[in-house]
Scaffold this motif. Sequence first.
Motif, PDB file in Angstrom:
ATOM      1  N   GLY A   1     -28.840 -38.112  -7.998  1.00  0.00           N
ATOM      2  CA  GLY A   1     -28.217 -38.483  -9.640  1.00  0.00           C
ATOM      3  C   GLY A   1     -27.192 -39.465  -9.104  1.00  0.00           C
ATOM      4  O   GLY A   1     -26.481 -39.495 -10.052  1.00  0.00           O
ATOM      5  N   HIS A   2     -27.121 -40.250  -8.311  1.00  0.00           N
ATOM      6  CA  HIS A   2     -26.025 -41.326  -8.110  1.00  0.00           C
ATOM      7  C   HIS A   2     -24.668 -40.578  -7.607  1.00  0.00           C
ATOM      8  O   HIS A   2     -23.760 -41.523  -7.795  1.00  0.00           O
ATOM      9  CB  HIS A   2     -26.187 -42.422  -8.779  1.00  0.00           C
TER      10      HIS A   2
ATOM     11  N   SER B   1     -28.044 -52.254  -6.671  1.00  0.00           N
ATOM     12  CA  SER B   1     -26.991 -51.819  -7.329  1.00  0.00           C
ATOM     13  C   SER B   1     -27.066 -50.670  -8.096  1.00  0.00           C
ATOM     14  O   SER B   1     -27.983 -50.876  -9.135  1.00  0.00           O
ATOM     15  CB  SER B   1     -26.280 -52.783  -7.949  1.00  0.00           C
ATOM     16  N   ALA B   2     -26.565 -49.479  -7.880  1.00  0.00           N
ATOM     17  CA  ALA B   2     -27.118 -48.223  -8.784  1.00  0.00           C
ATOM     18  C   ALA B   2     -26.801 -48.652 -10.228  1.00  0.00           C
ATOM     19  O   ALA B   2     -27.306 -47.847 -11.211  1.00  0.00           O
ATOM     20  CB  ALA B   2     -26.303 -46.964  -8.153  1.00  0.00           C
ATOM     21  N   ASP B   3     -25.632 -49.389 -10.491  1.00  0.00           N
ATOM     22  CA  ASP B   3     -25.139 -49.217 -11.842  1.00  0.00           C
ATOM     23  C   ASP B   3     -25.138 -50.617 -12.366  1.00  0.00           C
ATOM     24  O   ASP B   3     -24.062 -51.070 -13.202  1.00  0.00           O
ATOM     25  CB  ASP B   3     -23.666 -48.794 -11.905  1.00  0.00           C
TER      26      ASP B   3
ATOM     27  N   ARG C   1     -33.664 -43.205  -1.942  1.00  0.00           N
ATOM     28  CA  ARG C   1     -34.070 -41.765  -2.192  1.00  0.00           C
ATOM     29  C   ARG C   1     -33.093 -40.616  -2.379  1.00  0.00           C
ATOM     30  O   ARG C   1     -33.275 -39.769  -3.319  1.00  0.00           O
ATOM     31  CB  ARG C   1     -35.486 -41.155  -1.375  1.00  0.00           C
ATOM     32  N   LEU C   2     -31.980 -40.532  -1.518  1.00  0.00           N
ATOM     33  CA  LEU C   2     -31.185 -39.759  -1.357  1.00  0.00           C
ATOM     34  C   LEU C   2     -30.308 -40.159  -2.626  1.00  0.00           C
ATOM     35  O   LEU C   2     -29.775 -39.028  -3.155  1.00  0.00           O
ATOM     36  CB  LEU C   2     -30.391 -40.038   0.159  1.00  0.00           C
ATOM     37  N   LEU C   3     -29.882 -41.101  -2.960  1.00  0.00           N
ATOM     38  CA  LEU C   3     -29.136 -41.529  -4.189  1.00  0.00           C
ATOM     39  C   LEU C   3     -30.020 -40.968  -5.326  1.00  0.00           C
ATOM     40  O   LEU C   3     -29.002 -40.364  -6.309  1.00  0.00           O
ATOM     41  CB  LEU C   3     -28.980 -43.084  -4.330  1.00  0.00           C
TER      42      LEU C   3
ATOM     43  N   THR D   1     -24.276 -33.816  -3.944  1.00  0.00           N
ATOM     44  CA  THR D   1     -23.283 -34.990  -3.726  1.00  0.00           C
ATOM     45  C   THR D   1     -23.493 -35.601  -2.417  1.00  0.00           C
ATOM     46  O   THR D   1     -23.595 -34.890  -1.423  1.00  0.00           O
ATOM     47  CB  THR D   1     -21.920 -34.608  -4.076  1.00  0.00           C
ATOM     48  N   ILE D   2     -23.408 -36.891  -2.291  1.00  0.00           N
ATOM     49  CA  ILE D   2     -23.445 -37.449  -0.940  1.00  0.00           C
ATOM     50  C   ILE D   2     -21.942 -37.824  -0.575  1.00  0.00           C
ATOM     51  O   ILE D   2     -21.079 -38.246  -1.622  1.00  0.00           O
ATOM     52  CB  ILE D   2     -24.085 -38.999  -1.166  1.00  0.00           C
ATOM     53  N   VAL D   3     -21.623 -37.386   0.501  1.00  0.00           N
ATOM     54  CA  VAL D   3     -20.238 -37.736   1.055  1.00  0.00           C
ATOM     55  C   VAL D   3     -20.172 -39.034   2.026  1.00  0.00           C
ATOM     56  O   VAL D   3     -20.881 -38.837   3.122  1.00  0.00           O
ATOM     57  CB  VAL D   3     -19.500 -36.421   1.678  1.00  0.00           C
ATOM     58  N   SER D   4     -19.281 -39.870   1.813  1.00  0.00           N
ATOM     59  CA  SER D   4     -19.764 -41.137   2.555  1.00  0.00           C
ATOM     60  C   SER D   4     -18.263 -41.241   3.160  1.00  0.00           C
ATOM     61  O   SER D   4     -17.204 -41.225   2.355  1.00  0.00           O
ATOM     62  CB  SER D   4     -20.180 -42.366   1.824  1.00  0.00           C
ATOM     63  N   GLY D   5     -18.123 -41.981   4.242  1.00  0.00           N
ATOM     64  CA  GLY D   5     -16.864 -42.242   4.890  1.00  0.00           C
ATOM     65  C   GLY D   5     -16.940 -42.154   6.456  1.00  0.00           C
ATOM     66  O   GLY D   5     -17.991 -41.796   6.991  1.00  0.00           O
ATOM     67  N   GLU D   6     -15.844 -42.061   7.192  1.00  0.00           N
ATOM     68  CA  GLU D   6     -15.710 -41.836   8.599  1.00  0.00           C
ATOM     69  C   GLU D   6     -16.369 -40.464   8.897  1.00  0.00           C
ATOM     70  O   GLU D   6     -15.711 -39.473   8.001  1.00  0.00           O
ATOM     71  CB  GLU D   6     -14.380 -42.135   9.097  1.00  0.00           C
TER      72      GLU D   6
END
Length: 349
Positions: free
Chosen positions: A343-344, A221-223, A337-339, A245-250
């Motif tokens: 910087g999360h 858990s990042a936080d 590593r990507l997170l 920035t990581i973009v998550s979703g379909e």
Amino acid sequence: METEWVKPQDGTIPAEKIKQAGDVIKRGGLVAFPTETVYGLGGDGLNPASSKKIYAAKGRPSDNPLIIHVTGREALPYIVKEIPESAEELIAHFWPGPLTIILKKNDRVPYETTGGLDTVAVRCPSDPVARAFIDAAGGYVAAPSANTSGRPSPTEAKWVYEDMKGRIEMLLDGGSSEIGLESTIVDLTEEPPVILRPGYYTAEDLSEVLGRVDTDRTILSADSGVAPKAPGMKYRHYAPKGDLTIVSGETEAVVSYINEETKRLGAQGKRIGVIATAETIARYEADIKKNVGDRNDPASVARTLYRVLREFDDEEADIIFSEAFSSAGLGQAVMNRLLKAAGHKVTKV
Ligand code: TXA
Ligand code: MG
């Protein structure tokens, strides 16, 4: 200081160069070398002055302990207080290879190497150049990844040279790193053992051998608000210069979101980069597009991720978007590593 970049001849580093590199370490100097995970920045792990030099060359805080690299189990009794059964079993299954174990250190290991801790991290790499070099160096090579602190770990000699030129005596060039992400770290001074850093070997791989294995909460858990137990895991790491920035979703939603943002931010004069997979890369409109591997093959993403992050620096991306990847198996190490690189920062679409 002049840094000698030793390139392979007929696919291998000449024996006299390995010997010379070993002598540099014995004299208290620094040599970067290839391993199957990432390049290491090596010094004599039993010499406090060498460890201080490593911290200085990397610009790394000295409370962040180093891993001692050895070539086999026989090296352990000289540096640790005890070898628990869990260590014997992991060594039998996973050494040589990308697994680092934490044990109780004895007085031969200086606190300069362990960042003041009473434990020591030990790893036995499989890379043949690394092994010959460690033997030539006297058997105990302390080595963090060979990047300047905060930059992505180097998976090619040219990036080691970029960061370490003038700070080390020699660089042994072993070509591209096979795995591309740092080793799995497991703390065996705890019962059950705890994974402090995910890597090529997964929690499932280790539990098949040991039974119960826990994973440090801060990885899951990042936080969580808890400080990670591997001191290095608390620092921002692996970061490209552009804002990631990581973009998550379909998939459909991710592609449209990133393309809309590319248009919007492009109109403000920003240079946009995208980290995507073979399956989706053609659908993006960004200025710089990087194929990080195959969505169904996390090992391909592991191998390529740090190269891609470094290349964005060279191509001066202002803003970078990355697709998210599955966290199953080796995917956990990739996303970890990507997170950190981001910087999360994650946008869910
Ligand atoms: O694959 C790897 O492990 C690479 C190659 C060069 O072998 N090395 C590497 O080292 O990744 P470094 O220094 O970049 O990362 C070592 C991590 C840091 O997060 C550090 O805090 C942790 O290991 N560590 C080292 N000794 C420790 C100890 N005694 N207790 C807890 N964490 C430790
Ligand atoms: Mg590192």
